[in-house]
Design a protein around this motif. Sequence first.
Motif, PDB file in Angstrom:
ATOM      1  N   PHE A  12       8.017  18.225  -7.814  1.00  0.00           N
ATOM      2  CA  PHE A  12       8.058  17.969  -9.263  1.00  0.00           C
ATOM      3  C   PHE A  12       8.499  16.526  -9.528  1.00  0.00           C
ATOM      4  CE2 PHE A  12       9.356  18.340 -13.627  1.00  0.00           C
ATOM      5  CZ  PHE A  12      10.591  17.719 -13.703  1.00  0.00           C
ATOM      6  N   SER A  13       9.568  16.098  -8.850  1.00  0.00           N
ATOM      7  CA  SER A  13      10.112  14.739  -9.054  1.00  0.00           C
ATOM      8  C   SER A  13       9.107  13.689  -8.602  1.00  0.00           C
ATOM      9  CB  SER A  13      11.400  14.540  -8.256  1.00  0.00           C
ATOM     10  OG  SER A  13      12.265  15.606  -8.469  1.00  0.00           O
ATOM     11  N   LEU A  14       8.447  13.973  -7.489  1.00  0.00           N
ATOM     12  CA  LEU A  14       7.434  13.047  -6.964  1.00  0.00           C
ATOM     13  C   LEU A  14       6.309  12.871  -7.981  1.00  0.00           C
ATOM     14  CD1 LEU A  14       7.398  11.690  -4.190  1.00  0.00           C
ATOM     15  CD2 LEU A  14       5.902  13.468  -3.383  1.00  0.00           C
ATOM     16  N   THR A  15       5.842  13.993  -8.507  1.00  0.00           N
ATOM     17  CA  THR A  15       4.765  13.954  -9.517  1.00  0.00           C
ATOM     18  C   THR A  15       5.219  13.187 -10.744  1.00  0.00           C
ATOM     19  OG1 THR A  15       4.197  16.179  -8.782  1.00  0.00           O
ATOM     20  CG2 THR A  15       3.103  15.384 -10.765  1.00  0.00           C
ATOM     21  N   ILE A  84      -0.158  -1.183  -1.753  1.00  0.00           N
ATOM     22  CA  ILE A  84       1.229  -1.579  -1.439  1.00  0.00           C
ATOM     23  C   ILE A  84       1.457  -3.016  -1.878  1.00  0.00           C
ATOM     24  CG2 ILE A  84       2.799  -2.175   0.464  1.00  0.00           C
ATOM     25  CD1 ILE A  84       1.752   0.311   1.937  1.00  0.00           C
ATOM     26  N   PHE A  85       0.502  -3.873  -1.554  1.00  0.00           N
ATOM     27  CA  PHE A  85       0.645  -5.279  -1.922  1.00  0.00           C
ATOM     28  C   PHE A  85       0.720  -5.437  -3.442  1.00  0.00           C
ATOM     29  CE2 PHE A  85       0.426  -9.764  -1.789  1.00  0.00           C
ATOM     30  CZ  PHE A  85      -0.402 -10.153  -2.823  1.00  0.00           C
ATOM     31  N   TYR A 179      -4.400   5.621 -15.747  1.00  0.00           N
ATOM     32  CA  TYR A 179      -3.152   5.092 -15.196  1.00  0.00           C
ATOM     33  C   TYR A 179      -2.263   6.210 -14.669  1.00  0.00           C
ATOM     34  CZ  TYR A 179      -3.607   0.308 -17.071  1.00  0.00           C
ATOM     35  OH  TYR A 179      -3.997  -0.987 -17.346  1.00  0.00           O
ATOM     36  N   THR A 180      -2.252   7.334 -15.397  1.00  0.00           N
ATOM     37  CA  THR A 180      -1.353   8.440 -15.019  1.00  0.00           C
ATOM     38  C   THR A 180      -1.868   9.176 -13.798  1.00  0.00           C
ATOM     39  OG1 THR A 180      -1.245   8.745 -17.413  1.00  0.00           O
ATOM     40  CG2 THR A 180       0.041  10.223 -16.095  1.00  0.00           C
ATOM     41  N   LEU A 181      -3.190   9.388 -13.748  1.00  0.00           N
ATOM     42  CA  LEU A 181      -3.740  10.227 -12.681  1.00  0.00           C
ATOM     43  C   LEU A 181      -3.991   9.483 -11.376  1.00  0.00           C
ATOM     44  CD1 LEU A 181      -6.232  12.478 -14.667  1.00  0.00           C
ATOM     45  CD2 LEU A 181      -4.036  13.132 -13.704  1.00  0.00           C
ATOM     46  N   LEU A 182      -4.234   8.176 -11.462  1.00  0.00           N
ATOM     47  CA  LEU A 182      -4.568   7.428 -10.244  1.00  0.00           C
ATOM     48  C   LEU A 182      -3.495   7.557  -9.153  1.00  0.00           C
ATOM     49  CD1 LEU A 182      -6.812   5.583  -9.080  1.00  0.00           C
ATOM     50  CD2 LEU A 182      -5.492   3.633  -9.874  1.00  0.00           C
ATOM     51  N   PRO A 183      -2.203   7.320  -9.472  1.00  0.00           N
ATOM     52  CA  PRO A 183      -1.207   7.481  -8.400  1.00  0.00           C
ATOM     53  C   PRO A 183      -1.110   8.930  -7.914  1.00  0.00           C
ATOM     54  CG  PRO A 183      -0.268   6.307 -10.273  1.00  0.00           C
ATOM     55  CD  PRO A 183      -1.560   6.868 -10.721  1.00  0.00           C
ATOM     56  N   LEU A 184      -1.484   9.877  -8.773  1.00  0.00           N
ATOM     57  CA  LEU A 184      -1.364  11.287  -8.374  1.00  0.00           C
ATOM     58  C   LEU A 184      -2.382  11.664  -7.294  1.00  0.00           C
ATOM     59  CD1 LEU A 184      -0.663  12.959 -11.824  1.00  0.00           C
ATOM     60  CD2 LEU A 184       0.935  12.608  -9.963  1.00  0.00           C
ATOM     61  N   LEU A 185      -3.355  10.797  -7.066  1.00  0.00           N
ATOM     62  CA  LEU A 185      -4.305  11.033  -5.962  1.00  0.00           C
ATOM     63  C   LEU A 185      -3.569  11.070  -4.626  1.00  0.00           C
ATOM     64  CD1 LEU A 185      -7.305   8.731  -7.017  1.00  0.00           C
ATOM     65  CD2 LEU A 185      -7.252  11.221  -7.015  1.00  0.00           C
ATOM     66  N   LEU A 186      -2.410  10.427  -4.572  1.00  0.00           N
ATOM     67  CA  LEU A 186      -1.624  10.420  -3.330  1.00  0.00           C
ATOM     68  C   LEU A 186      -1.116  11.813  -2.972  1.00  0.00           C
ATOM     69  CD1 LEU A 186       0.466   7.165  -3.902  1.00  0.00           C
ATOM     70  CD2 LEU A 186      -1.509   7.449  -2.419  1.00  0.00           C
ATOM     71  N   LEU A 264      12.857   0.877 -12.314  1.00  0.00           N
ATOM     72  CA  LEU A 264      12.311   0.508 -10.999  1.00  0.00           C
ATOM     73  C   LEU A 264      12.196   1.708 -10.052  1.00  0.00           C
ATOM     74  CD1 LEU A 264      14.217  -2.848 -10.397  1.00  0.00           C
ATOM     75  CD2 LEU A 264      11.810  -2.563 -10.920  1.00  0.00           C
ATOM     76  N   PHE A 265      12.687   2.859 -10.490  1.00  0.00           N
ATOM     77  CA  PHE A 265      12.642   4.027  -9.601  1.00  0.00           C
ATOM     78  C   PHE A 265      11.200   4.421  -9.255  1.00  0.00           C
ATOM     79  CE2 PHE A 265      16.888   3.932  -9.845  1.00  0.00           C
ATOM     80  CZ  PHE A 265      17.616   4.866 -10.566  1.00  0.00           C
ATOM     81  N   ASP A 266      10.311   4.279 -10.259  1.00  0.00           N
ATOM     82  CA  ASP A 266       8.912   4.673 -10.038  1.00  0.00           C
ATOM     83  C   ASP A 266       8.308   3.876  -8.894  1.00  0.00           C
ATOM     84  OD1 ASP A 266       8.695   4.259 -13.565  1.00  0.00           O
ATOM     85  OD2 ASP A 266       9.150   6.115 -12.482  1.00  0.00           O
ATOM     86  N   ALA A 267       8.498   2.566  -8.948  1.00  0.00           N
ATOM     87  CA  ALA A 267       7.900   1.688  -7.936  1.00  0.00           C
ATOM     88  C   ALA A 267       8.505   1.983  -6.554  1.00  0.00           C
ATOM     89  CB  ALA A 267       8.128   0.223  -8.298  1.00  0.00           C
ATOM     90  N   THR A 268       9.809   2.273  -6.537  1.00  0.00           N
ATOM     91  CA  THR A 268      10.494   2.575  -5.258  1.00  0.00           C
ATOM     92  C   THR A 268       9.870   3.810  -4.619  1.00  0.00           C
ATOM     93  OG1 THR A 268      12.509   1.798  -6.334  1.00  0.00           O
ATOM     94  CG2 THR A 268      12.762   2.916  -4.225  1.00  0.00           C
ATOM     95  N   VAL A 269       9.723   4.853  -5.413  1.00  0.00           N
ATOM     96  CA  VAL A 269       9.171   6.114  -4.884  1.00  0.00           C
ATOM     97  C   VAL A 269       7.717   5.914  -4.451  1.00  0.00           C
ATOM     98  CG1 VAL A 269       8.471   8.449  -5.571  1.00  0.00           C
ATOM     99  CG2 VAL A 269      10.730   7.605  -6.176  1.00  0.00           C
ATOM    100  N   LEU A 270       6.967   5.190  -5.274  1.00  0.00           N
ATOM    101  CA  LEU A 270       5.548   4.980  -4.967  1.00  0.00           C
ATOM    102  C   LEU A 270       5.383   4.191  -3.676  1.00  0.00           C
ATOM    103  CD1 LEU A 270       2.571   5.192  -5.738  1.00  0.00           C
ATOM    104  CD2 LEU A 270       2.849   3.204  -7.193  1.00  0.00           C
TER     105      LEU A 270
END
Lengths: 292, 337
Positions: A12-15, A84-85, A179-186, A264-270
């Motif tokens: 849940f937190s990851l999502t 990542i870059f 924007y919301t769904l693209l990172p969720l592909l991970l 900055l938590f989002d970027a750290t987790v991602l």
Amino acid sequence: MTNRNVGLLQLFSLTFFLSHFFFLFYGGNIIKISGSDTIFSCLLGTFLNIFLFSILLRIRKHKKTKSKNKVLAIAIALIILVTIFLVANDTTYFVIHHYLENGNYFYIFLLLLICAYIISKRNMDSVASLALLLFFLFVPSFIYNMIGSINILDLSYLKPPFDSSFANVIKGALLFSFYTLLPLLLLLFIPYDQVDQKEKQHKYLHLGLIISNIVTIISFMMIGLGPSFVLASTYQYPYMVVINKISGFLVFNRLNYIFSLYLLFDATVLLGLLFSILKKEGENWRLFKKSQ
Amino acid sequence: MKKIIALIVIILLFTGCTKYTEINNLAIVDMILLEKQEDQYILNITTVKGQKEENDTGIKHQTYHIEGKSLGEAFNKAEQLDNKKTYYEHLALIIIHDSLLQEDAINILDFIKNQFPKTNYLVLGTTSSTTLISNQFKGHQDIEKFIKKEQLENATIAPLTFDQIYKATLDKEHDSFIPMIRYQEETLSGAGIKVLKNNTLYDQNMSKINYLLNNNVNQIPMTLEKDNKSYFINFDHLNVTTSFRKDTFTITITGDLQSSDVTKKEQEEMEALLKEQLKKEITTFIEMEQKESISTTNLKNLVYLKMGNKEKLDTTYQKSKLNIKINTTWKGETIDD
């Protein structure tokens, strides 16, 4: 190391963080397109997200866990490296812009990558555990900022619905959804079977997405009702205009920037997750080559 | 691998912030005053003086006078002051001379926004020489004290931050304005407000009504004349709400009345007189703005909010009627008859 299962709350937190990531760096693009109708765009985008996310989760459920295609594996690795870059680059620019004006770009960039690498040193479940811990820090920081922004609310810049054209609202909604769904592909890289109580995971995943979207919409409302969308659209990081103006309580008034670090938590987790996936795909490829 | 990581981290710790400047080598800017004389842009910068002399109390300031053919050139020259790097993070006040506001106020504000992205500093305009003001007032605190005192006592000026002024310039249904001050005969005084759209200067009375309708003031002192006698009444704890319905603006003002000049017998009469005078002033103000199709308050935006489209917005705004409701309560001790 054995692969431990990812817990439901961790998932849940990851999502939550993955879908919330875009807000700080790219939220301004939605404001530039939709203007004062940003909230409508986000609401529309949220409904679209729920539908598209269900499709994504179905794909994830039936996805084969190990890739056997060399070209696909290389393509995935390249995409992850580029991501990542890009993420590290945007985060570094933000940190320099708002926190460390005299900081050296290269060193901050490297430190970010090293942090992300260390986060990913164990397995994916440790990234998910970190996400859960950061979520517990995110909530009070966000509530503090929400309460602090009550003082700066200004309703005199409210506009009627569809102040910008209907087409712009749709464009904004599509962009929000993208924007919301693209990172969720991970999440496709977290196998369906590698989750505790797997039959309940879709519920927690949807919850993570919806709560993240609600938090994003509330943040946009703070921008619209505080400095106003018209002012915020002229800034690269619109939400920082709200942070600048938030008045705290007593001594907290001087600590606004520290309380804004939750952004900055989002970027750290991602970044941690990206490194983790890269490492895992590399291991899977090595095992596959050995078995041949 | 762990050793390589440890080595990199240690090396990074040694680097620190490579562009770091010692605090004693920073010229911390407190106040900026901008003016244009003939073709020269004048920049007066007041900085906080770092080192205190013996027996010094309070904060000391230092003023620098810089000239340039453009604002960019002047700020470029100001990058180093007395071999110290100029540091704008503590900027508290910007004063812009009328000469710049007359010429191109919007561009000046755009320049300021790009130069100083943090928007919490106050902005004022002035018709007096900025060099004179910067020589007389060494820091922003004295000017800020004056503004707060004036706001409390006369309601003819209010502290407005840059973002409050700038967002009105960006919004089509709002017209931005800047509070003006004047320095004359060694005294600082309010000089109304400058509406940027048409370079009009509102007098103190109009400014007071503007601040009232924008909820920038909490109290308004009023002096009423009756039977050759003056009555001073403080109308405070003000709250103003505006709405628009059926081509009519409804302005509702609630507040408390306090006066040592009014007896209990006279309260009702003075209350009626106050309401009449205030309604007259508000009506004059709004009619003046409607005539010029200016809106320094929220009224035009309210029309837009109600109509939902910009067709005939200006016409509707100009033709709308006014309905003012003032609700008051007498507080405090009044003199007995």
